[in-house]
Design an enzyme around this catalytic site. Structure first.
Site, short mmCIF file in Angstrom:
data_model
loop_
_atom_site.label_atom_id
_atom_site.label_comp_id
_atom_site.label_asym_id
_atom_site.label_seq_id
_atom_site.Cartn_x
_atom_site.Cartn_y
_atom_site.Cartn_z
CG HIS A 1 -2.06 0.95 1.12
ND1 HIS A 1 -1.96 2.27 1.42
CD2 HIS A 1 -3.32 0.73 0.68
CE1 HIS A 1 -3.13 2.84 1.18
NE2 HIS A 1 -3.96 1.94 0.73
CG ASP B 1 -8.79 -4.45 -2.37
OD1 ASP B 1 -9.96 -4.40 -1.95
OD2 ASP B 1 -8.25 -3.54 -3.00
N1 ACO Z 1 4.05 -7.64 -4.73
C1 ACO Z 1 5.38 -7.68 -4.95
N2 ACO Z 1 6.19 -6.60 -4.85
C2 ACO Z 1 5.62 -5.43 -4.54
C3 ACO Z 1 4.23 -5.31 -4.29
C4 ACO Z 1 3.45 -6.48 -4.40
N3 ACO Z 1 2.13 -6.44 -4.19
N4 ACO Z 1 3.94 -4.02 -4.01
C5 ACO Z 1 5.10 -3.34 -4.06
N5 ACO Z 1 6.12 -4.20 -4.36
C6 ACO Z 1 7.55 -3.88 -4.46
C7 ACO Z 1 7.86 -3.05 -5.70
O1 ACO Z 1 8.15 -3.87 -6.81
C8 ACO Z 1 9.04 -2.26 -5.23
O2 ACO Z 1 10.16 -3.12 -5.24
P1 ACO Z 1 11.65 -2.56 -5.57
O3 ACO Z 1 12.01 -1.68 -4.40
O4 ACO Z 1 12.49 -3.80 -5.71
O5 ACO Z 1 11.52 -1.79 -6.87
C9 ACO Z 1 8.73 -1.98 -3.75
O6 ACO Z 1 7.87 -3.05 -3.34
C10 ACO Z 1 8.02 -0.64 -3.52
O7 ACO Z 1 6.85 -0.62 -4.32
P2 ACO Z 1 6.22 0.67 -4.98
O8 ACO Z 1 5.62 0.26 -6.29
O9 ACO Z 1 7.21 1.78 -4.99
O10 ACO Z 1 5.08 1.03 -3.95
P3 ACO Z 1 3.89 2.01 -4.21
O11 ACO Z 1 3.60 2.66 -2.91
O12 ACO Z 1 4.14 2.90 -5.37
O13 ACO Z 1 2.69 1.03 -4.63
C11 ACO Z 1 0.75 -0.31 -4.58
C12 ACO Z 1 1.64 0.68 -3.82
C13 ACO Z 1 0.34 0.29 -5.94
C14 ACO Z 1 -0.52 -0.58 -3.78
C15 ACO Z 1 1.53 -1.63 -4.81
O14 ACO Z 1 1.96 -2.14 -3.55
C16 ACO Z 1 0.73 -2.66 -5.58
O15 ACO Z 1 0.61 -2.57 -6.79
N6 ACO Z 1 0.17 -3.68 -4.85
C17 ACO Z 1 -0.63 -4.72 -5.49
C18 ACO Z 1 -2.00 -4.19 -5.88
C19 ACO Z 1 -2.90 -3.95 -4.71
O16 ACO Z 1 -3.08 -4.80 -3.85
N7 ACO Z 1 -3.51 -2.76 -4.70
C20 ACO Z 1 -4.52 -2.41 -3.68
C21 ACO Z 1 -4.10 -1.21 -2.93
S1 ACO Z 1 -5.26 -0.92 -1.65
C22 ACO Z 1 -6.56 -0.18 -2.43
O17 ACO Z 1 -6.46 0.47 -3.42
C23 ACO Z 1 -7.82 -0.40 -1.81
#
Ligand code: ACO
Length: 432
Positions: free
Chosen positions: A308, A366
């Protein structure tokens, strides 16, 4: 005028400038950089709004490090335990919990707005039966502005209030119609003797052929899911609603924009993506191979329902929904459900894995909501639509706050331009 100042100094000869620092009632201070361009000719650069507060708000507070979520100061755990959805909606909209008379009046008013204009039902026929419910929802909610002209003066507080009632009341009806249309079943009219959530479930699962009776455990589960999704401060879809609202667009158009934004798998579409992911993994024995793919970022594989932007700790909503999930599975006698077994095993592996620990990736709301929906017999494609139904309350409250905010201006970010500089047009015949 703020007493605290931030001084920005430059290595390119630009003189230092001071900016006011404001403190909220709780949470990080903000540096007011609105005068930066006027004073220095420079913009800030913050793609994804990692460090940008876009507005003042007094609706929802999140502390992502501590896993805290509060609506109008009330912790989400207390609201999820003690309130029904309409009480929470009243709180989010008006700032205070209602007394008994206010609650009754609010419930009555919402109940009496649940029917939609009969002609709106013909609108559905323009869609294919297999259209994604979110595509239908974006279109039909956007179309509401063509049906309710009478209260579209956004500068009139009473018109804003009527639009809020209409949206909160009609979203369950429209969402259920979306489902019925996809099934080829007749639309069900709302019934005023049912509660908000019972009515939604009735319009989803009732048919004209037989009596439908609410199940209190399942009603409570959906009530809780709606409460947990009702608002979440300045997330992508809420910011979309605010940006659209900043232009003076009508509230139905703004909420349709919010629904479109919510659809994406990085946001509200994640609940659908979780189920697809669990389906793809298929069995507990395949978890290690899947986790390996995620860690190697193989084909953009991600653990959906994890991570998140704000919560860098367990999402408080995920804890509550996990509890609801167990209640629903017990009620429906699905206790040894393969899906929940898989979800829990996956969660355990991820929570113990260094990749996820280091990146502070925890389950979000979720991760479990999809399993509850599935147990209730709601098809996967409807999950995000139900999220939109719940979030409509937050969106409309945020929109109302925006319109009443004297500081608000049209939202218009700037850019760091990295394209071609000026060059002369070359006629087609002379181009290589
Ligand atoms: N699975 C695996 N790796 C992940 C995940 C994940 N779900 N989420 C983040 N990471 C990793 C990224 O690849 C990144 O790795 P790196 O440092 O090696 O490049 C690191 O964790 C940081 O991630 P960011 O993308 O910078 O985090 P950001 O805050 O931008 O993204 C987000 C948050 C979009 C929610 C992301 O975690 C994601 O896409 N999760 C999966 C989708 C999801 O569950 N969304 C629901 C959000 S809650 C809602 O909207 C109700």
């Amino acid at each position: 005028m703020s007493e605290k100042l931030a001084t920005l100094s430059f290595s390119d000869g630009t003189p230092s400038v001071d900016f006011p620092i404001y403190s909220g009632t709780v949470g990080p201070d903000v540096v007011d950089v609105r005068a930066l361009y006027a004073k220095t000719g420079k913009f800030t650069f913050d793609p994804g709004f990692m460090s940008t507060a876009s507005c003042r708000s007094n609706i929802t507070y999140i502390d992502g490090d501590k896993g805290i979520l509060m609506y109008r100061g009330y912790p989400i755990e207390q609201l999820a335990e003690n309130s029904d959805f309409l009480e929470v909606a009243y709180l989010i909209l008006n700032g205070e919990l209602p007394n008994a008379a206010q609650k009754k009046e609010f419930d009555d008013t919402v109940t009496k707005h649940t029917m939609v204009h009969e002609q709106l039902s013909f609108f559905f026929r323009g869609f294919r039966r297999d259209a994604h419910p979110m595509a239908v929802l974006v279109g039909v909610v956007g179309a509401l502005s063509a049906f309710y002209h009478d209260a579209l003066n956004i500068n009139d507080p009473r018109d804003r209030e009527i639009s809020a009632y209409r949206l909160i009341a009609k979203l369950p009806t429209i969402t259920a119609m979306t489902y019925k249309y996809s099934m080829g079943q007749p639309f069900m009219y709302p019934k005023n003797e049912l509660s908000y959530v019972e009515n939604f479930l009735y319009m989803m699962f009732g048919t004209p052929c037989e009596e439908w009776k609410p199940n209190p455990v399942l009603t409570r589960a959906v009530e809780r899911i709606l409460i947990l999704h009702a608002d979440h401060e300045q997330n992508a879809s809420t910011s979309t609603v605010r940006l659209a609202g900043s232009t003076g667009a009508n509230p139905f158009a703004c909420i349709a924009a919010g629904i479109a934004s919510l659809w994406g798998p990085a946001h509200g579409g994640a609940n659908e993506a979780v189920l697809k992911m669990l389906d793809e993994i298929g069995d507990v024995k395949n978890i290690p191979a899947f986790i390996k793919r995620v860690k190697e970022k193989d084909g953009h594989a991600m653990l959906m329902g994890f991570g998140h932007r704000v919560y860098k700790n367990y999402d408080p909503r995920a804890k509550l929904i996990q509890q609801t999930c167990h209640e629903v599975l017990a009620e429906l006698k699905l206790k040894d459900n393969k899906l929940i077994e898989l979800a829990m095993a996956l969660e355990k592996v991820a929570l113990e894995d260094d990749y996820f620990i280091q990146r502070k990736l925890y389950p979000n709301v979720d991760f479990y909501s999809g399993i509850v929906y599935k147990a209730l017999g709601i098809p996967v494609s409807m999950f995000t639509a139900i999220f939109a139904l719940a979030r409509t309350t937050g969106w409309i409250a945020q929109w109302k706050e925006l319109i009443g905010d004297t500081e608000q201006k049209i939202g218009r970010p700037r850019q760091l331009f990295v394209g071609a500089t000026k060059r002369d047009f070359v006629p087609l015949a002379k181009r290589k």
